[in-house]
Design a protein around this motif. Sequence first.
Motif, PDB file in Angstrom:
ATOM      1  N   MET A   1       8.534   7.974   3.452  1.00 57.54           N
ATOM      2  CA  MET A   1       8.117   6.927   4.372  1.00 57.54           C
ATOM      3  C   MET A   1       6.623   7.110   4.668  1.00 57.54           C
ATOM      4  O   MET A   1       6.107   8.214   4.667  1.00 57.54           O
ATOM      5  CB  MET A   1       8.915   7.004   5.666  1.00 57.54           C
ATOM      6  CG  MET A   1      10.431   6.887   5.514  1.00 57.54           C
ATOM      7  SD  MET A   1      10.995   5.265   5.082  1.00 57.54           S
ATOM      8  CE  MET A   1      10.971   4.436   6.635  1.00 57.54           C
ATOM      9  N   THR A   2       6.001   5.990   4.954  1.00 59.76           N
ATOM     10  CA  THR A   2       4.600   6.008   5.345  1.00 59.76           C
ATOM     11  C   THR A   2       4.427   5.089   6.559  1.00 59.76           C
ATOM     12  O   THR A   2       5.147   4.108   6.708  1.00 59.76           O
ATOM     13  CB  THR A   2       3.682   5.567   4.180  1.00 59.76           C
ATOM     14  OG1 THR A   2       2.328   5.738   4.557  1.00 59.76           O
ATOM     15  CG2 THR A   2       3.935   4.128   3.772  1.00 59.76           C
ATOM     16  N   MET A   3       3.491   5.436   7.404  1.00 59.79           N
ATOM     17  CA  MET A   3       3.266   4.652   8.607  1.00 59.79           C
ATOM     18  C   MET A   3       2.487   3.389   8.252  1.00 59.79           C
ATOM     19  O   MET A   3       1.411   3.459   7.672  1.00 59.79           O
ATOM     20  CB  MET A   3       2.516   5.451   9.661  1.00 59.79           C
ATOM     21  CG  MET A   3       2.400   4.710  10.963  1.00 59.79           C
ATOM     22  SD  MET A   3       1.854   5.690  12.389  1.00 59.79           S
ATOM     23  CE  MET A   3       0.721   6.837  11.691  1.00 59.79           C
ATOM     24  N   ALA A   4       3.046   2.226   8.621  1.00 62.65           N
ATOM     25  CA  ALA A   4       2.386   0.950   8.355  1.00 62.65           C
ATOM     26  C   ALA A   4       1.451   0.571   9.497  1.00 62.65           C
ATOM     27  O   ALA A   4       0.369   0.030   9.275  1.00 62.65           O
ATOM     28  CB  ALA A   4       3.423  -0.144   8.141  1.00 62.65           C
ATOM     29  N   ILE A   5       1.881   0.858  10.737  1.00 58.06           N
ATOM     30  CA  ILE A   5       1.084   0.505  11.910  1.00 58.06           C
ATOM     31  C   ILE A   5       1.548   1.356  13.087  1.00 58.06           C
ATOM     32  O   ILE A   5       2.710   1.732  13.160  1.00 58.06           O
ATOM     33  CB  ILE A   5       1.195  -1.004  12.245  1.00 58.06           C
ATOM     34  CG1 ILE A   5       0.215  -1.397  13.358  1.00 58.06           C
ATOM     35  CG2 ILE A   5       2.624  -1.395  12.543  1.00 58.06           C
ATOM     36  CD1 ILE A   5       0.108  -2.908  13.569  1.00 58.06           C
ATOM     37  N   GLU A   6       0.623   1.659  13.986  1.00 59.17           N
ATOM     38  CA  GLU A   6       0.990   2.411  15.185  1.00 59.17           C
ATOM     39  C   GLU A   6       0.175   1.942  16.370  1.00 59.17           C
ATOM     40  O   GLU A   6      -0.900   1.361  16.225  1.00 59.17           O
ATOM     41  CB  GLU A   6       0.782   3.912  14.985  1.00 59.17           C
ATOM     42  CG  GLU A   6      -0.669   4.342  15.006  1.00 59.17           C
ATOM     43  CD  GLU A   6      -0.851   5.849  15.057  1.00 59.17           C
ATOM     44  OE1 GLU A   6      -0.077   6.527  15.760  1.00 59.17           O
ATOM     45  OE2 GLU A   6      -1.780   6.331  14.407  1.00 59.17           O
ATOM     46  N   SER A  14       4.264   3.552  19.815  1.00 59.40           N
ATOM     47  CA  SER A  14       5.143   2.882  18.874  1.00 59.40           C
ATOM     48  C   SER A  14       4.551   2.973  17.483  1.00 59.40           C
ATOM     49  O   SER A  14       3.332   3.045  17.321  1.00 59.40           O
ATOM     50  CB  SER A  14       5.302   1.405  19.245  1.00 59.40           C
ATOM     51  OG  SER A  14       5.914   1.265  20.496  1.00 59.40           O
ATOM     52  N   ALA A  15       5.434   2.932  16.507  1.00 58.03           N
ATOM     53  CA  ALA A  15       5.006   2.931  15.114  1.00 58.03           C
ATOM     54  C   ALA A  15       6.099   2.292  14.271  1.00 58.03           C
ATOM     55  O   ALA A  15       7.273   2.302  14.637  1.00 58.03           O
ATOM     56  CB  ALA A  15       4.734   4.346  14.621  1.00 58.03           C
ATOM     57  N   ILE A  16       5.691   1.711  13.159  1.00 60.20           N
ATOM     58  CA  ILE A  16       6.636   1.202  12.165  1.00 60.20           C
ATOM     59  C   ILE A  16       6.349   1.946  10.866  1.00 60.20           C
ATOM     60  O   ILE A  16       5.211   1.967  10.392  1.00 60.20           O
ATOM     61  CB  ILE A  16       6.508  -0.319  11.962  1.00 60.20           C
ATOM     62  CG1 ILE A  16       6.842  -1.066  13.254  1.00 60.20           C
ATOM     63  CG2 ILE A  16       7.417  -0.778  10.821  1.00 60.20           C
ATOM     64  CD1 ILE A  16       6.676  -2.582  13.164  1.00 60.20           C
ATOM     65  N   PHE A  17       7.396   2.551  10.326  1.00 66.53           N
ATOM     66  CA  PHE A  17       7.314   3.252   9.054  1.00 66.53           C
ATOM     67  C   PHE A  17       8.029   2.428   7.995  1.00 66.53           C
ATOM     68  O   PHE A  17       9.044   1.782   8.283  1.00 66.53           O
ATOM     69  CB  PHE A  17       7.963   4.633   9.160  1.00 66.53           C
ATOM     70  CG  PHE A  17       7.174   5.600   9.977  1.00 66.53           C
ATOM     71  CD1 PHE A  17       6.320   6.507   9.357  1.00 66.53           C
ATOM     72  CD2 PHE A  17       7.252   5.603  11.358  1.00 66.53           C
ATOM     73  CE1 PHE A  17       5.573   7.403  10.115  1.00 66.53           C
ATOM     74  CE2 PHE A  17       6.516   6.493  12.125  1.00 66.53           C
ATOM     75  CZ  PHE A  17       5.676   7.401  11.493  1.00 66.53           C
ATOM     76  N   VAL A  18       7.501   2.459   6.761  1.00 66.94           N
ATOM     77  CA  VAL A  18       8.097   1.718   5.652  1.00 66.94           C
ATOM     78  C   VAL A  18       8.225   2.632   4.432  1.00 66.94           C
ATOM     79  O   VAL A  18       7.598   3.692   4.376  1.00 66.94           O
ATOM     80  CB  VAL A  18       7.255   0.474   5.289  1.00 66.94           C
ATOM     81  CG1 VAL A  18       7.154  -0.490   6.471  1.00 66.94           C
ATOM     82  CG2 VAL A  18       5.865   0.867   4.819  1.00 66.94           C
ATOM     83  N   ILE A  20       7.480   4.072   0.889  1.00 65.67           N
ATOM     84  CA  ILE A  20       6.158   4.290   0.298  1.00 65.67           C
ATOM     85  C   ILE A  20       5.748   3.163  -0.654  1.00 65.67           C
ATOM     86  O   ILE A  20       4.605   2.760  -0.676  1.00 65.67           O
ATOM     87  CB  ILE A  20       6.104   5.663  -0.402  1.00 65.67           C
ATOM     88  CG1 ILE A  20       6.146   6.760   0.659  1.00 65.67           C
ATOM     89  CG2 ILE A  20       4.875   5.792  -1.290  1.00 65.67           C
ATOM     90  CD1 ILE A  20       6.220   8.162   0.121  1.00 65.67           C
ATOM     91  N   ASP A  21       6.675   2.623  -1.418  1.00 67.81           N
ATOM     92  CA  ASP A  21       6.323   1.579  -2.389  1.00 67.81           C
ATOM     93  C   ASP A  21       6.419   0.161  -1.838  1.00 67.81           C
ATOM     94  O   ASP A  21       6.334  -0.808  -2.579  1.00 67.81           O
ATOM     95  CB  ASP A  21       7.185   1.720  -3.646  1.00 67.81           C
ATOM     96  CG  ASP A  21       8.672   1.599  -3.352  1.00 67.81           C
ATOM     97  OD1 ASP A  21       9.063   1.626  -2.170  1.00 67.81           O
ATOM     98  OD2 ASP A  21       9.451   1.493  -4.320  1.00 67.81           O
ATOM     99  N   SER A  22       6.536   0.005  -0.516  1.00 68.49           N
ATOM    100  CA  SER A  22       6.620  -1.323   0.091  1.00 68.49           C
ATOM    101  C   SER A  22       5.298  -2.068  -0.041  1.00 68.49           C
ATOM    102  O   SER A  22       4.224  -1.480   0.102  1.00 68.49           O
ATOM    103  CB  SER A  22       6.958  -1.223   1.579  1.00 68.49           C
ATOM    104  OG  SER A  22       8.223  -0.653   1.767  1.00 68.49           O
ATOM    105  N   VAL A  23       5.397  -3.362  -0.309  1.00 66.99           N
ATOM    106  CA  VAL A  23       4.200  -4.201  -0.384  1.00 66.99           C
ATOM    107  C   VAL A  23       4.054  -4.911   0.961  1.00 66.99           C
ATOM    108  O   VAL A  23       4.863  -5.752   1.330  1.00 66.99           O
ATOM    109  CB  VAL A  23       4.313  -5.232  -1.526  1.00 66.99           C
ATOM    110  CG1 VAL A  23       3.092  -6.143  -1.545  1.00 66.99           C
ATOM    111  CG2 VAL A  23       4.485  -4.522  -2.863  1.00 66.99           C
TER     112      VAL A  23
END
Length: 111
Positions: A1-6, A14-18, A20-23
Motif C-alpha cells: 500500500m502507498t499513501m495517496a493523500i493525508e 486522516s489518510a487514504i492508502f491505495v 501500489i499499482d493504482s492509477v
Amino acid sequence: MTMAIERPHRQYGSAIFVKIDSVIEATAKTEVNNIEILTVEFSRAMVTSVYKPPDADFTFTNPLPNPHNKAQIIIGDFNSHSNQWGYSETNPDGEAVEEWMDANQLSLIHD
C-alpha cells in the motif's frame, strides 16, 4: 500500500492508502470547520474519507467535482447520533447527516 493523500494533525489525522499499482487521477482535501475530507479519484470511482471531531458541527464540502457521475464511496467517522444507526436519540449532527444523505441520495451502511 502507498499513501495517496493525508491530512496530518497533532491529535488526529486522516489518510487514504491505495494499492501500489493504482492509477490515481486526482486527490483533494478540504478542511471546513475542522472537518477533514479527503478524496481520491480513480478512473471509474471516487473514494472520500470524512472525519468530524465531536465538537464540530457537521458540514460536507466535496473537495472534487464529479461531472462524470462516477461511483462515489464516502466513509468516515461523523461523531453523530441517529436512530437510523442504533442510538436511542438523534442529535443535531445526526439530523444534519441524515439530511445530507437524503439530499445526495446516499445509502448508509454501518456496523
